[in-house]
Design a protein around this motif. Structure first.
Motif, PDB file in Angstrom:
ATOM      1  N   TRP A  58      28.827 -26.988   2.726  1.00 28.66           N
ATOM      2  CA  TRP A  58      29.395 -28.335   2.899  1.00 28.66           C
ATOM      3  C   TRP A  58      29.519 -28.711   4.373  1.00 28.66           C
ATOM      4  O   TRP A  58      29.918 -29.816   4.703  1.00 28.66           O
ATOM      5  N   THR A  59      29.233 -27.791   5.268  1.00 29.18           N
ATOM      6  CA  THR A  59      29.505 -28.004   6.692  1.00 29.18           C
ATOM      7  C   THR A  59      28.472 -27.252   7.524  1.00 29.18           C
ATOM      8  O   THR A  59      27.775 -26.368   7.011  1.00 29.18           O
ATOM      9  N   LEU A  60      28.370 -27.615   8.802  1.00 34.01           N
ATOM     10  CA  LEU A  60      27.455 -26.931   9.730  1.00 34.01           C
ATOM     11  C   LEU A  60      28.204 -25.898  10.574  1.00 34.01           C
ATOM     12  O   LEU A  60      27.707 -25.448  11.609  1.00 34.01           O
ATOM     13  N   LEU A  61      29.395 -25.522  10.122  1.00 34.13           N
ATOM     14  CA  LEU A  61      30.245 -24.602  10.880  1.00 34.13           C
ATOM     15  C   LEU A  61      29.524 -23.306  11.253  1.00 34.13           C
ATOM     16  O   LEU A  61      29.666 -22.796  12.357  1.00 34.13           O
ATOM     17  N   HIS A  62      28.715 -22.780  10.318  1.00 33.52           N
ATOM     18  CA  HIS A  62      28.057 -21.485  10.558  1.00 33.52           C
ATOM     19  C   HIS A  62      27.038 -21.555  11.699  1.00 33.52           C
ATOM     20  O   HIS A  62      26.573 -20.528  12.187  1.00 33.52           O
ATOM     21  N   LEU A  63      26.666 -22.778  12.123  1.00 30.47           N
ATOM     22  CA  LEU A  63      25.710 -22.912  13.239  1.00 30.47           C
ATOM     23  C   LEU A  63      26.393 -23.304  14.541  1.00 30.47           C
ATOM     24  O   LEU A  63      25.746 -23.392  15.584  1.00 30.47           O
ATOM     25  N   PRO A  95      23.652 -27.753   4.716  1.00 31.76           N
ATOM     26  CA  PRO A  95      24.105 -28.540   3.568  1.00 31.76           C
ATOM     27  C   PRO A  95      23.141 -29.688   3.273  1.00 31.76           C
ATOM     28  O   PRO A  95      22.405 -30.132   4.161  1.00 31.76           O
ATOM     29  N   LEU A  96      23.158 -30.154   2.038  1.00 31.07           N
ATOM     30  CA  LEU A  96      22.353 -31.321   1.677  1.00 31.07           C
ATOM     31  C   LEU A  96      22.921 -32.528   2.425  1.00 31.07           C
ATOM     32  O   LEU A  96      24.122 -32.693   2.550  1.00 31.07           O
ATOM     33  N   GLY A  97      22.014 -33.359   2.921  1.00 34.19           N
ATOM     34  CA  GLY A  97      22.460 -34.499   3.728  1.00 34.19           C
ATOM     35  C   GLY A  97      22.375 -34.226   5.218  1.00 34.19           C
ATOM     36  O   GLY A  97      22.848 -35.011   6.025  1.00 34.19           O
ATOM     37  N   THR A  98      21.717 -33.095   5.591  1.00 31.97           N
ATOM     38  CA  THR A  98      21.568 -32.779   7.013  1.00 31.97           C
ATOM     39  C   THR A  98      20.343 -33.500   7.575  1.00 31.97           C
ATOM     40  O   THR A  98      19.263 -33.469   6.987  1.00 31.97           O
TER      41      THR A  98
END
Length: 336
Positions: A58-63, A95-98
């Motif tokens: 749900w988020t780009l936190l891991h990057l 996530p979808l929507g990136t």
């Protein structure tokens, strides 16, 4: 750590793809052949950097803290027409929507919208051709081959637009977080002051017969948000991706319901006129504080659109609201 600090919808990363392996310039030799023809193999392709859609993210936190993404180089070709090993691709789940953009030009490259969808973000260099490719009738033993192509190094921007079935639109303190916490298992931060929600909260809303839909509480917009005031642009970006927009106006607004709806609508129109094509529904929140007479008075001043009076505290109108939303999500034509 709260959900707020865990939600990252923008990262800038440096991508370095692998360089291609060099082709081999080997000439065939064995105990029967002292001066054989060319048998040099091709070099392997350098590793790509690939984005892959993952519905579990749900988020780009891991990057956020992976500033440099480096793919493997391709290996050189060998004798006996042996191809060099391809460099390992670096695959980033998103996530979808990136949306992927070139950081220098701002050009939008592509968007990931499906689970498992893969797109090459930065291509690896091609491997060089071995000398076997350069043999001709007049050049029987070419002693040269191609070098591999260099990899690319470029800065990329990944932006996330939340994909949801219903987006909640309203000024700060309109009761959006409270509604989301009542109809889903989401636990947004809720307080009695504007701008409690600084990131979109997502909730799965259970519906009849084991059906469900996704609702996004988008941070409260303010007059002037479409011109970039405050954090307006970042918030409005998330609204673009919702199928249905539920406008929420509290019963205790100091304007009329219709006035507040028009202001919210004009903010969205200024930002992106296409948002007017989505189905619009209106919920008058905190309506447990209205008596029958006041409600009838308000009804006379409502805009001509589907409207419902709800109270998240007393649950009044919540089942009917779910019915309205479900119908709007599954009706192709706009209802505004």
């Amino acid at each position: 750590m709260s959900q707020g600090s865990n939600f990252v919808d923008y990262v800038k990363i440096c991508c370095r793809s692998g360089k291609g392996g060099a082709g081999s310039a080997h000439l065939h030799r064995d105990k029967h052949t002292s001066m054989g023809g060319p048998d040099g193999g091709d070099g392997g392709r350098g590793g790509h950097i690939i984005l892959r859609g993952n519905a579990q993210f749900w988020t780009l936190l891991h990057l956020k803290y992976r500033k440099h993404i480096i793919a493997e180089d391709g290996q050189p070709g060998g004798s006996g027409h042996k191809f060099g090993k391809q460099g390992k691709d670096e695959i980033l789940d998103v996530p979808l929507g990136t949306i992927a953009k070139n950081a220098e030009t701002g050009e939008v490259l592509f968007e990931i919208t499906e689970d498992g969808e893969t797109r090459v973000l930065t291509a690896g260099g091609r491997g060089g051709l071995g000398n076997a490719h350069f043999k001709t009738a007049t050049l029987q033993t070419p002693r040269f081959s191609q070098p591999g192509e260099p990899g690319l190094e470029e800065w990329m921007i990944l932006e996330l637009k939340v994909l949801a079935d219903v987006g909640l639109v309203g000024f700060p303190n309109a009761g959006k977080s409270t509604l989301l916490s009542v109809v889903s298992a989401a636990k947004p931060e809720i307080a009695d002051y504007p701008f409690t929600t600084l990131v979109p909260n997502l909730g799965i809303v259970s519906y009849r017969n084991h059906k469900s839909f996704v609702m996004a509480d988008i941070p409260g917009i303010i007059e002037g948000a479409s011109k970039g005031k405050g954090l307006g642009y970042r918030f409005l970006r998330h609204i673009e991706r919702n199928a249905v927009l539920l406008f929420m106006v509290p019963a205790d607004t100091h304007r009329t319901i219709a006035e507040e709806y028009e202001i919210l609508k004009s903010e969205l129109r200024d930002y992106n006129p296409e948002l007017m094509q989505k189905p619009h529904l209106l919920a008058v929140t905190k309506s447990d504080m209205l008596d029958e007479e006041l409600r009838e008075e308000m009804k006379a001043q409502l805009p001509p659109m589907p409207v419902i009076f709800i109270s998240s505290v007393t649950q009044k109108g919540i089942p009917e609201l779910k019915d309205m939303l479900w119908q709007a999500i599954n009706t192709p034509a706009a209802t505004n």
